[in-house]
Design a protein around this motif. Structure first.
Motif, PDB file in Angstrom:
ATOM      1  N   UNK A  89      -9.321   8.816   4.378  1.00 41.60           N
ATOM      2  CA  UNK A  89      -9.867   8.372   3.045  1.00 41.60           C
ATOM      3  C   UNK A  89      -9.783   9.733   1.938  1.00 41.60           C
ATOM      4  N   UNK A  90      -8.839   9.541   0.965  1.00 37.32           N
ATOM      5  CA  UNK A  90      -8.628  10.887   0.323  1.00 37.32           C
ATOM      6  C   UNK A  90      -8.690  10.352  -1.209  1.00 37.32           C
ATOM      7  N   UNK A  91      -8.599  11.406  -2.070  1.00 34.59           N
ATOM      8  CA  UNK A  91      -8.724  10.975  -3.554  1.00 34.59           C
ATOM      9  C   UNK A  91      -7.457   9.948  -3.664  1.00 34.59           C
ATOM     10  N   UNK A  92      -6.115   9.997  -3.414  1.00 32.82           N
ATOM     11  CA  UNK A  92      -5.105   9.430  -3.895  1.00 32.82           C
ATOM     12  C   UNK A  92      -5.210   7.997  -3.285  1.00 32.82           C
ATOM     13  N   UNK A  93      -5.430   7.804  -1.825  1.00 33.19           N
ATOM     14  CA  UNK A  93      -5.716   6.506  -1.274  1.00 33.19           C
ATOM     15  C   UNK A  93      -6.820   5.714  -2.023  1.00 33.19           C
ATOM     16  N   UNK A  94      -7.799   6.478  -2.185  1.00 33.13           N
ATOM     17  CA  UNK A  94      -8.937   5.650  -2.866  1.00 33.13           C
ATOM     18  C   UNK A  94      -8.672   4.961  -4.072  1.00 33.13           C
ATOM     19  N   UNK A  95      -8.047   5.760  -5.214  1.00 33.74           N
ATOM     20  CA  UNK A  95      -7.530   5.359  -6.393  1.00 33.74           C
ATOM     21  C   UNK A  95      -7.027   4.073  -6.128  1.00 33.74           C
ATOM     22  N   UNK A  96      -5.766   4.120  -5.097  1.00 29.38           N
ATOM     23  CA  UNK A  96      -4.979   2.948  -4.941  1.00 29.38           C
ATOM     24  C   UNK A  96      -5.785   1.912  -4.264  1.00 29.38           C
ATOM     25  N   UNK A 156      -9.294  -6.644  -6.579  1.00 25.90           N
ATOM     26  CA  UNK A 156      -8.525  -7.836  -7.106  1.00 25.90           C
ATOM     27  C   UNK A 156      -9.288  -8.964  -6.344  1.00 25.90           C
ATOM     28  N   UNK A 157      -9.092 -10.131  -7.114  1.00 23.59           N
ATOM     29  CA  UNK A 157     -10.010 -11.112  -6.602  1.00 23.59           C
ATOM     30  C   UNK A 157      -9.524 -12.078  -5.524  1.00 23.59           C
ATOM     31  N   UNK A 158      -8.050 -11.841  -5.121  1.00 24.80           N
ATOM     32  CA  UNK A 158      -7.527 -12.700  -4.278  1.00 24.80           C
ATOM     33  C   UNK A 158      -8.085 -12.630  -2.816  1.00 24.80           C
ATOM     34  N   UNK A 159      -8.034 -14.050  -2.067  1.00 25.15           N
ATOM     35  CA  UNK A 159      -8.852 -13.633  -0.708  1.00 25.15           C
ATOM     36  C   UNK A 159      -8.006 -13.058   0.376  1.00 25.15           C
ATOM     37  N   UNK A 160      -7.126 -12.386   0.113  1.00 22.93           N
ATOM     38  CA  UNK A 160      -6.350 -11.851   1.145  1.00 22.93           C
ATOM     39  C   UNK A 160      -7.083 -11.111   2.465  1.00 22.93           C
ATOM     40  N   UNK A 161      -7.011 -11.705   3.717  1.00 23.98           N
ATOM     41  CA  UNK A 161      -8.009 -11.109   4.571  1.00 23.98           C
ATOM     42  C   UNK A 161      -7.116 -10.006   5.217  1.00 23.98           C
ATOM     43  N   UNK A 162      -6.135  -9.472   4.646  1.00 25.21           N
ATOM     44  CA  UNK A 162      -5.509  -8.335   5.218  1.00 25.21           C
ATOM     45  C   UNK A 162      -5.448  -6.970   4.154  1.00 25.21           C
ATOM     46  N   UNK A 163      -6.320  -6.867   3.387  1.00 22.04           N
ATOM     47  CA  UNK A 163      -6.393  -5.599   2.496  1.00 22.04           C
ATOM     48  C   UNK A 163      -6.437  -4.273   3.154  1.00 22.04           C
ATOM     49  N   UNK A 164      -7.070  -4.232   4.297  1.00 23.76           N
ATOM     50  CA  UNK A 164      -7.317  -3.100   5.264  1.00 23.76           C
ATOM     51  C   UNK A 164      -5.790  -2.526   5.754  1.00 23.76           C
ATOM     52  N   UNK A 200       0.725  -1.223   0.040  1.00 28.23           N
ATOM     53  CA  UNK A 200       0.085  -0.058  -0.275  1.00 28.23           C
ATOM     54  C   UNK A 200       0.872   1.196  -0.004  1.00 28.23           C
ATOM     55  N   UNK A 201       2.025   1.130   0.923  1.00 28.41           N
ATOM     56  CA  UNK A 201       2.996   2.305   0.858  1.00 28.41           C
ATOM     57  C   UNK A 201       3.468   2.602  -0.621  1.00 28.41           C
ATOM     58  N   UNK A 202       3.981   1.357  -1.028  1.00 29.82           N
ATOM     59  CA  UNK A 202       4.493   1.327  -2.263  1.00 29.82           C
ATOM     60  C   UNK A 202       3.745   2.133  -3.510  1.00 29.82           C
ATOM     61  N   UNK A 203       2.538   1.489  -3.418  1.00 25.66           N
ATOM     62  CA  UNK A 203       1.625   1.870  -4.559  1.00 25.66           C
ATOM     63  C   UNK A 203       1.201   3.313  -4.517  1.00 25.66           C
ATOM     64  N   UNK A 204       1.383   3.747  -3.332  1.00 28.13           N
ATOM     65  CA  UNK A 204       0.782   5.307  -3.250  1.00 28.13           C
ATOM     66  C   UNK A 204       1.910   6.287  -3.500  1.00 28.13           C
ATOM     67  N   UNK A 205       3.203   5.700  -3.745  1.00 35.45           N
ATOM     68  CA  UNK A 205       4.475   6.485  -4.001  1.00 35.45           C
ATOM     69  C   UNK A 205       4.250   7.567  -5.020  1.00 35.45           C
ATOM     70  N   UNK A 206       3.537   7.225  -6.129  1.00 34.66           N
ATOM     71  CA  UNK A 206       3.419   8.094  -7.187  1.00 34.66           C
ATOM     72  C   UNK A 206       2.656   9.326  -6.954  1.00 34.66           C
ATOM     73  N   UNK A 253      -4.125   0.776   5.056  1.00 34.25           N
ATOM     74  CA  UNK A 253      -3.480   1.634   6.109  1.00 34.25           C
ATOM     75  C   UNK A 253      -2.075   2.103   5.656  1.00 34.25           C
ATOM     76  N   UNK A 254      -1.366   1.190   5.109  1.00 34.78           N
ATOM     77  CA  UNK A 254      -0.147   1.664   4.542  1.00 34.78           C
ATOM     78  C   UNK A 254       0.009   3.008   3.653  1.00 34.78           C
ATOM     79  N   UNK A 255      -1.156   2.799   2.643  1.00 37.20           N
ATOM     80  CA  UNK A 255      -1.504   3.981   1.794  1.00 37.20           C
ATOM     81  C   UNK A 255      -1.627   5.353   2.717  1.00 37.20           C
ATOM     82  N   UNK A 256      -2.601   4.954   3.667  1.00 41.41           N
ATOM     83  CA  UNK A 256      -3.163   6.336   4.305  1.00 41.41           C
ATOM     84  C   UNK A 256      -2.114   6.960   5.425  1.00 41.41           C
ATOM     85  N   UNK A 257      -1.207   6.107   5.809  1.00 42.97           N
ATOM     86  CA  UNK A 257      -0.411   6.635   6.873  1.00 42.97           C
ATOM     87  C   UNK A 257       0.921   7.244   5.865  1.00 42.97           C
TER      88      UNK A 257
END
Lengths: 264, 108
Positions: free
Chosen positions: A124-131, A138-146, A26-32, A150-154
Motif C-alpha cells: 500500500x503506497x500513496x500512488x496505489x491508494x489514489x488509483x 466505482x459501483x459496478x459489482x466486479x468481484x475482482x477489484x483486488x 490497475x497496471x495501466x491506471x498506475x502508469x502516470x 494487485x496490478x497497481x501494486x506489482x
C-alpha cells in the motif's frame, strides 16, 4: 472469497471484467504515478549511497520498507548522523498516512483472505491508494477489484526496485541531480496528490497550518519540524471540523471534486 | 549494524501502519476520534514535506522571491493540480516550469 477459487470459470467480460482485465487496468491506471516515481526512485538510490547508506542497505530499504518519502527522509537523516530511534520515529509519523489509506480500503476488502490482505497491505503506497480507492468506489459489482490493486501494486513495487538499483549505479554518473531539477520530482508528485486530499475547509486549514509550521520549524534538528508541523496540522483540521459538524459526517473514502469546487 | 537496525525498525513501523489497520478495520470499526484525526494525516504530512522543500531549495536560507524556480514551479503545478486533478499533467507542468524558469533566470 469464492471468487479466487473459480480458476476455471469462463471469462465473462460482458458482465464484469475478468481477473486479467482488472489486473491490466490497475497496471495501466498506475502508469502516470509510476512515471512520477521513476526520477524519485533513481534519486533515492543515488542519494542513499552518497549519504552513507551501503548499496545493499539502499536495496533492502526499497525492498522491505517500500515507502518512498520516508526512505528519502531517512537518507537525509543518515547523512546528518541522526540516531536510529529518531529515524524510526520520523518514518512512523511520515508513513502514518498509510493508516488512513488502509482504513479507507478495509471496508471494501474485508471479504479477502489473509494471503491477499498481507501482500496488498505491504504494497500500500500513496500512488496505489489514489488509483485503487477510485476503482473500489466505482459501483459496478466486479468481484475482482483486488486484482486491480494487485496490478497497481506489482507495477509500483517492481518499478521502485529497478529505479533504486539504477540510482545506486548511476549515483556517480549524475553527481548533481538537482541541476536537472530531479530533486523536484517527489515534491511535484506530492502536490498532484495533495489536490485529491484537500477537499473541504477543514483539510485546507490542516494543509495551511502544517505548511506554515513546517517552514517556521525548518531549523529544528533531525527533521523534527516535519513531525511538529504534521501533528499541528492534524490538530488544526480536527478542531476546524468539530466547529463545522456537517463536514465530520462525510465518509473518509469519499474524495470528490465537488468539495473542492465549493471552496474555489 | 546500525544500518540493519534502522532498516528493521523502519520496516516494522511501516508494516504497523498498513497491514493491521487493513485487517482490523474490516472487522472492528476504528474509534470515530481516530478516524477523524487520520483523515488529516495525508494532507498535513504531504504539506509538511512540500513547503520546506520549495522554500528552502538550496540551503537553510529561505527564498521567497521570483528567483526561486522551485517556488514558481510549485505555484504553477498547484494551480494545475487543483484544476485538473491529474497527477501526470501536474508532474509534467511542474518539471517543465522548473527547468524553464531556471533557464529564464540564467539568461536574464
Amino acid at each position: 472469497m469464492n471468487a479466487s477459487l473459480q480458476q476455471n470459470s469462463a471469462p465473462s467480460q460482458a458482465i464484469a471484467p475478468s481477473r486479467r482485465t482488472e489486473f491490466w487496468n490497475g497496471f495501466k491506471d498506475t502508469f502516470p504515478l509510476v512515471v512520477g516515481a521513476v526520477p524519485f526512485g533513481i534519486i533515492f538510490g543515488a542519494l542513499a549511497v552518497t549519504s552513507g547508506i551501503t548499496a545493499g542497505g539502499a536495496l533492502a530499504m526499497s525492498a522491505f520498507v517500500y515507502a518512498g518519502a520516508s526512505q528519502f527522509i531517512a537518507a537525509g537523516l543518515v547523512s546528518n548522523a541522526a540516531p536510529v530511534l529518531i529515524i524510526v520515529l520520523t518514518t512512523f509519523v511520515v508513513n502514518l498516512r498509510h493508516a488512513l489509506y488502509a482504513a479507507s480500503l478495509a471496508p471494501h476488502m474485508k471479504h479477502l483472505p489473509q494471503r491477499w490482505l498481507a501482500p496488498l497491505g505491504f504494497w500500500l503506497t500513496d500512488e496505489s491508494f489514489v488509483v485503487v480507492i477510485a476503482r473500489y468506489t466505482k459501483t459496478d459489482p466486479s468481484p475482482f477489484k483486488h486484482w486491480y490493486f494487485l496490478g497497481s501494486a506489482v507495477f509500483m513495487y517492481s518499478n521502485w526496485q529497478l529505479c533504486t538499483l539504477i540510482g545506486i549505479v548511476a549515483g556517480q554518473a549524475i553527481p548533481n541531480p538537482s541541476a536537472w531539477g530531479l530533486d523536484f520530482a517527489l515534491v511535484v508528485t506530492f502536490i498532484g496528490m495533495l489536490a485529491s486530499f484537500v477537499r473541504n475547509r477543514a483539510t485546507l486549514i490542516a494543509s495551511v497550518v502544517a505548511g506554515i509550521v513546517a517552514v517556521l520549524a525548518h531549523g529544528l534538528p533531525n527533521q523534527m519540524g516535519l513531525l511538529v508541523a504534521a501533528v499541528l496540522g492534524i490538530v488544526a483540521g480536527v478542531i476546524t471540523e468539530s466547529l463545522n459538524p456537517d463536514e465530520a459526517l462525510k465518509p473518509i473514502d469519499k474524495i470528490t471534486s465537488a468539495d473542492a469546487e465549493a471552496l474555489s | 549494524m546500525n544500518e540493519i537496525l534502522m532498516i528493521i525498525g523502519m520496516t516494522l513501523v511501516t508494516i504497523a501502519v498498513r497491514y493491521p489497520v487493513l485487517v482490523l478495520v474490516g472487522k472492528i470499526p476504528l474509534p470515530p476520534a481516530v478516524v477523524r484525526a487520520l483523515k488529516f494525516v495525508p494532507t498535513a504530512v504531504l504539506t509538511a514535506i512540500i513547503t520546506p522543500a520549495v522554500l528552502y531549495p538550496r540551503s537553510s536560507q529561505i527564498e521567497l522571491g521570483i528567483t526561486n524556480e522551485y517556488l514558481i514551479a510549485a505555484v504553477l503545478s498547484s494551480l494545475v493540480a487543483w484544476r485538473t486533478r491529474n497527477v501526470l499533467v501536474t508532474i509534467v507542468v511542474g518539471m517543465a516550469s522548473l527547468l524553464a524558469w531556471r533557464w529564464l533566470m540564467s539568461v536574464l
